[in-house]
Design a protein around this motif. Structure first.
Motif, PDB file in Angstrom:
ATOM      1  N   THR A 282       0.817  -1.209   0.000  1.00 54.38           N
ATOM      2  CA  THR A 282       0.000   0.000   0.000  1.00 54.38           C
ATOM      3  C   THR A 282       0.852   1.261   0.000  1.00 54.38           C
ATOM      4  O   THR A 282       0.618   2.188  -0.778  1.00 54.38           O
ATOM      5  N   GLU A 283       1.862   1.305   0.845  1.00 54.76           N
ATOM      6  CA  GLU A 283       2.708   2.486   0.928  1.00 54.76           C
ATOM      7  C   GLU A 283       3.496   2.681  -0.369  1.00 54.76           C
ATOM      8  O   GLU A 283       3.684   3.815  -0.822  1.00 54.76           O
ATOM      9  N   PHE A 284       3.946   1.591  -0.974  1.00 54.89           N
ATOM     10  CA  PHE A 284       4.678   1.664  -2.239  1.00 54.89           C
ATOM     11  C   PHE A 284       3.812   2.285  -3.327  1.00 54.89           C
ATOM     12  O   PHE A 284       4.250   3.170  -4.077  1.00 54.89           O
ATOM     13  N   VAL A 285       2.564   1.838  -3.413  1.00 53.41           N
ATOM     14  CA  VAL A 285       1.652   2.357  -4.432  1.00 53.41           C
ATOM     15  C   VAL A 285       1.306   3.814  -4.145  1.00 53.41           C
ATOM     16  O   VAL A 285       1.228   4.647  -5.049  1.00 53.41           O
ATOM     17  N   LYS A 286       1.094   4.128  -2.866  1.00 54.40           N
ATOM     18  CA  LYS A 286       0.818   5.523  -2.500  1.00 54.40           C
ATOM     19  C   LYS A 286       1.953   6.431  -2.942  1.00 54.40           C
ATOM     20  O   LYS A 286       1.727   7.502  -3.520  1.00 54.40           O
ATOM     21  N   ASN A 287       3.180   6.017  -2.685  1.00 58.86           N
ATOM     22  CA  ASN A 287       4.343   6.841  -3.019  1.00 58.86           C
ATOM     23  C   ASN A 287       4.504   6.985  -4.530  1.00 58.86           C
ATOM     24  O   ASN A 287       4.861   8.055  -5.029  1.00 58.86           O
ATOM     25  N   ARG A 288       4.244   5.889  -5.274  1.00 55.73           N
ATOM     26  CA  ARG A 288       4.383   5.950  -6.726  1.00 55.73           C
ATOM     27  C   ARG A 288       3.367   6.908  -7.325  1.00 55.73           C
ATOM     28  O   ARG A 288       3.692   7.723  -8.196  1.00 55.73           O
ATOM     29  N   PHE A 289       2.125   6.828  -6.844  1.00 57.52           N
ATOM     30  CA  PHE A 289       1.090   7.734  -7.322  1.00 57.52           C
ATOM     31  C   PHE A 289       1.421   9.177  -6.936  1.00 57.52           C
ATOM     32  O   PHE A 289       1.271  10.107  -7.729  1.00 57.52           O
ATOM     33  N   HIS A 290       1.878   9.363  -5.698  1.00 52.95           N
ATOM     34  CA  HIS A 290       2.189  10.712  -5.226  1.00 52.95           C
ATOM     35  C   HIS A 290       3.307  11.332  -6.054  1.00 52.95           C
ATOM     36  O   HIS A 290       3.275  12.538  -6.355  1.00 52.95           O
ATOM     37  N   GLN A 291       4.297  10.544  -6.453  1.00 56.55           N
ATOM     38  CA  GLN A 291       5.399  11.060  -7.263  1.00 56.55           C
ATOM     39  C   GLN A 291       4.903  11.505  -8.630  1.00 56.55           C
ATOM     40  O   GLN A 291       5.309  12.558  -9.149  1.00 56.55           O
ATOM     41  N   GLU A 292       4.028  10.704  -9.241  1.00 51.94           N
ATOM     42  CA  GLU A 292       3.473  11.094 -10.536  1.00 51.94           C
ATOM     43  C   GLU A 292       2.587  12.324 -10.389  1.00 51.94           C
ATOM     44  O   GLU A 292       2.518  13.178 -11.272  1.00 51.94           O
ATOM     45  N   ASN A 293       1.915  12.428  -9.249  1.00 54.04           N
ATOM     46  CA  ASN A 293       1.106  13.603  -8.947  1.00 54.04           C
ATOM     47  C   ASN A 293       1.979  14.857  -8.894  1.00 54.04           C
ATOM     48  O   ASN A 293       1.614  15.916  -9.411  1.00 54.04           O
ATOM     49  N   ILE A 294       3.151  14.728  -8.292  1.00 52.40           N
ATOM     50  CA  ILE A 294       4.089  15.859  -8.221  1.00 52.40           C
ATOM     51  C   ILE A 294       4.564  16.236  -9.627  1.00 52.40           C
ATOM     52  O   ILE A 294       4.634  17.428  -9.971  1.00 52.40           O
ATOM     53  N   ASN A 295       4.887  15.225 -10.461  1.00 50.72           N
ATOM     54  CA  ASN A 295       5.330  15.507 -11.829  1.00 50.72           C
ATOM     55  C   ASN A 295       4.261  16.261 -12.610  1.00 50.72           C
ATOM     56  O   ASN A 295       4.548  17.243 -13.314  1.00 50.72           O
ATOM     57  N   TYR A 296       3.021  15.807 -12.499  1.00 53.32           N
ATOM     58  CA  TYR A 296       1.918  16.471 -13.194  1.00 53.32           C
ATOM     59  C   TYR A 296       1.722  17.896 -12.675  1.00 53.32           C
ATOM     60  O   TYR A 296       1.494  18.834 -13.447  1.00 53.32           O
ATOM     61  N   SER A 297       1.850  18.061 -11.372  1.00 51.96           N
ATOM     62  CA  SER A 297       1.672  19.384 -10.777  1.00 51.96           C
ATOM     63  C   SER A 297       2.745  20.352 -11.263  1.00 51.96           C
ATOM     64  O   SER A 297       2.460  21.521 -11.538  1.00 51.96           O
ATOM     65  N   ASN A 298       3.979  19.870 -11.375  1.00 49.66           N
ATOM     66  CA  ASN A 298       5.071  20.739 -11.832  1.00 49.66           C
ATOM     67  C   ASN A 298       4.860  21.171 -13.280  1.00 49.66           C
ATOM     68  O   ASN A 298       5.089  22.333 -13.639  1.00 49.66           O
ATOM     69  N   ILE A 299       4.424  20.240 -14.122  1.00 50.93           N
ATOM     70  CA  ILE A 299       4.151  20.581 -15.521  1.00 50.93           C
ATOM     71  C   ILE A 299       3.011  21.581 -15.613  1.00 50.93           C
ATOM     72  O   ILE A 299       3.068  22.557 -16.366  1.00 50.93           O
ATOM     73  N   THR A 300       1.968  21.365 -14.826  1.00 49.49           N
ATOM     74  CA  THR A 300       0.822  22.279 -14.830  1.00 49.49           C
ATOM     75  C   THR A 300       1.226  23.665 -14.369  1.00 49.49           C
ATOM     76  O   THR A 300       0.787  24.674 -14.926  1.00 49.49           O
ATOM     77  N   ARG A 301       2.079  23.714 -13.342  1.00 55.10           N
ATOM     78  CA  ARG A 301       2.529  25.017 -12.844  1.00 55.10           C
ATOM     79  C   ARG A 301       3.253  25.800 -13.934  1.00 55.10           C
ATOM     80  O   ARG A 301       3.000  26.989 -14.146  1.00 55.10           O
ATOM     81  N   LYS A 302       4.167  25.143 -14.669  1.00 56.35           N
ATOM     82  CA  LYS A 302       4.889  25.819 -15.742  1.00 56.35           C
ATOM     83  C   LYS A 302       3.935  26.260 -16.852  1.00 56.35           C
ATOM     84  O   LYS A 302       4.073  27.355 -17.407  1.00 56.35           O
TER      85      LYS A 302
END
Length: 613
Positions: free
Chosen positions: A252-272
């Motif tokens: 569960t924690e592994f999947v949470k972290n993987r999703f959260h990392q992709e969430n950060i990537n998407y957020s950074n692209i959206t911010r730019k």
């Protein structure tokens, strides 16, 4: 209002964004107001030099509370008069145009930073809210996903959260900025009106060319943002589809972290992307006002030379059009209309956040590190609503033995197996592992003792290596290879395009059914658990694949305690004990030979399957 305040709490620490936003916005309004407020006395000074000190004279006659404003105008007129006296009207005109350009430049700089700070608040809120929703979804019990539509969950985590974060932050922006801007502009420009089609046509081509350059890059960033968002939704879909496997292997924690990392990537692209998008408005306005300044200088030169009949009133009306008085009014209307949609989406998101898992560990749950004796079912009953699935079942699964569950569909086999790792709990009775009630055991430590191979081969859109190593993320290539060999998977893996680093596609679509099942067996082997739970592991396979999978299962079950649900009864004839379930009740149990002699349901099932084959 309660839901709005609760949604607003995800913007904390809001003061980190609010203070710089307020400062930038006030400075933007100040310079934007000066653009209009100073223009009239400037032009009056230029084109009515005989009244150069009129502003100062008026200021002396005004009441005290109004004197400060006109004092500023008079001071500025004095500076202009000084410029005329020393540099002539042409020099003063240049000074006027420079002041306008500088004022507009600072106005748009602070407008950009104001919007940028607010967008950072939006992304901050979105990141926290989406992470909270996803983490809560992944912590919910298996039964929740059996009663919910997956698409609805995906919509809440993706689009609904997006609507909520925009509504919350946009409301904050509108409540502060637009009323202040509207009040100031209305007071200054309420009585002004003019037709400026000619001037607008001069602004549009140049602005359009520059904005087109910005939008060209914006399209590329938008495409990348959509691609990243699709990847994130893919992770979400896989997590929801494979939730049982994720929980079974304590990932569960592994999947949470993987999703959260992709969430950060998407957020950074959206911010730019949004920063560039927001740059378009101030750049367009600045270019427009530069054109105005040029026309003011050109037209003023014509007036001074006597070649034009333009009046100062026409210049003031021209500048006033850029105040866009209706913009803040429209923004207020749109914001209050949109808040209803945002709060409706917010209610759906909060309902998902408020959903609590039915199965939680006790405060002092026992952590087990091994399996020593037996798993015991005592008077276990379970029902889905009014449908009774298990009725007072008593079973013992000794260590090192292979126990098979057979019976007609709907007899309760899969439900009974799901009770062992606590995917759900019985309504009556108890289950014990080494004499300890599983309700008193730490769930993660309980599932660490078990390996799972299901009828549905659940693989993730990743490499073969990562799929096998799912239960043990730090596994070495040698360990993964050894597990694959036991599962009869090594040969087809090394023949793949990139060997163990070959991507299997969405849910393993690039592999055959037998290959996918053998990878699932290899995953279970790598975890090396003392207990194996096998649910219809060889069903829906062709004869050749079944033989390979069955051979892998025999290797997997060696020296382990196994609980098997079998569709093809020929595969469990060597089980130490076969338990026959019908309508949730154990009606027979014994070895294959003992049950064949009883001439009961098991014998009839064997005869039926033999006849069909």
């Amino acid at each position: 209002m309660k839901d709005y305040l609760r949604l607003l709490s995800y913007a904390k620490p809001i003061e980190k964004f609010a203070i710089p936003y307020i400062v930038a916005t006030l400075l933007y309004i100040l310079f934007n107001t000066l653009n209009l407020a100073l223009l009239a006395p400037l032009l009056d000074t230029l084109f009515n030099s005989d009244n150069a000190s009129a502003g100062a004279k008026v200021a002396k006659t005004l009441p005290l509370e109004e004197k400060s404003w006109w004092d500023i105008m008079a001071r500025f007129k004095e500076i202009t008069d000084y410029s005329i006296a020393n540099y002539g009207k042409q020099g003063a005109l240049k000074f006027v145009c420079i002041v306008i350009v500088i004022s507009v430049l600072f106005s748009n700089i602070f407008k950009y930073f104001s919007n940028r700070i607010m967008e950072d608040l939006r992304i901050h809120t979105l990141l926290k809210l989406r992470k909270t929703v996803f983490d809560n979804v992944m912590s919910l019990h298996i039964g929740f996903f059996n009663s919910q539509r997956k698409g609805d969950i995906i919509a809440k985590v993706s689009s609904d959260v997006q609507v909520v974060q925009f509504t919350v932050t946009n409301t904050l922006q509108v409540i502060f900025k637009e009323p202040v801007t509207l009040i100031v502009y209305v007071i200054l420009l309420f009585t002004i009106s003019a037709k400026l089609t000619f001037f607008s046509l001069l602004v549009i081509p140049l602005s359009g060319f520059i904005i087109a350059k910005i939008v060209k890059r914006l399209r590329q960033q938008a495409t990348k943002a959509h691609e990243t968002f699709a990847i994130m939704l893919g992770y979400l879909d896989e997590a929801l589809s494979g939730v049982k496997i994720i929980k079974a292997f304590n990932a569960t924690e592994f999947v949470k972290n993987r999703f959260h990392q992709e969430n950060i990537n998407y957020s950074n692209i959206t911010r730019k992307m949004v920063r560039r998008q927001q740059l378009a408005s101030p750049v367009s306005e600045f270019l427009g006002v530069m054109m105005v300044a040029g026309i003011v200088y050109f037209g003023g030169s014509l007036v001074l030379s006597g070649e034009s009949t333009l009046t100062s009133a026409e210049f003031i009306a021209y500048i006033a059009i850029f105040s866009q008085v209706m913009r803040p009014a429209k923004a207020l209307t749109d914001a209050f209309s949109a808040i209803h949609t945002g709060l409706a989406a917010g209610k759906r998101v909060l309902d998902l956040i408020d959903t609590k898992p039915e199965l939680i560990d006790k405060p002092n749950a026992i952590t087990i590190s091994s399996f020593q004796n037996a798993i015991t079912f005592k008077d276990v009953s379970f029902a889905y609503g009014e449908r009774q699935v298990l009725n007072r079942v008593n079973i013992e699964i000794p260590k090192g033995k292979t126990i098979a569950l057979v019976g007609p569909s709907g007899g309760g086999k899969s439900t009974l197996m799901d009770l062992v790792p606590r995917f759900t709990d019985p309504q009556q009775g108890n289950i014990y592992i080494d004499g300890i009630n599983v309700k008193d055991v730490n769930t993660n430590s309980l599932r660490n003792q078990m390996g799972f191979v299901n009828q549905e081969s659940i693989l993730f859109n990743d490499t073969i290596f990562n799929n096998i190593a799912f239960a043990k993320p730090n596994a070495t290539l040698e360990e993964v290879t050894a597990a694959a060999k036991i599962a009869n998977a090594h040969d087809f893996i090394i023949e793949a395009e990139n060997g163990y680093h070959t991507f299997v596609g969405d849910r393993g679509i690039r592999l055959s059914g037998g290959q996918k099942q053998r990878l699932c067996i290899a995953r279970a082997v790598l975890g090396n658990p003392p207990i194996m739970l096998l649910d219809e592991a060889t069903s829906a396979l062709d004869t050749e694949s079944e033989k390979l999978v069955q051979d892998a299962l025999y290797k997997l079950m060696e020296n382990r305690t196994s609980l098997i649900i079998a569709h093809r009864l020929s595969t469990i004839q060597n089980a130490d004990e076969i338990i026959v379930l019908e309508k949730g009740t154990v009606i027979e149990h014994g070895t294959h030979h003992e049950l064949m002699k009883n001439d009961g349901l098991y014998r009839r099932l064997i005869d039926m399957q033999t006849f069909e084959e």
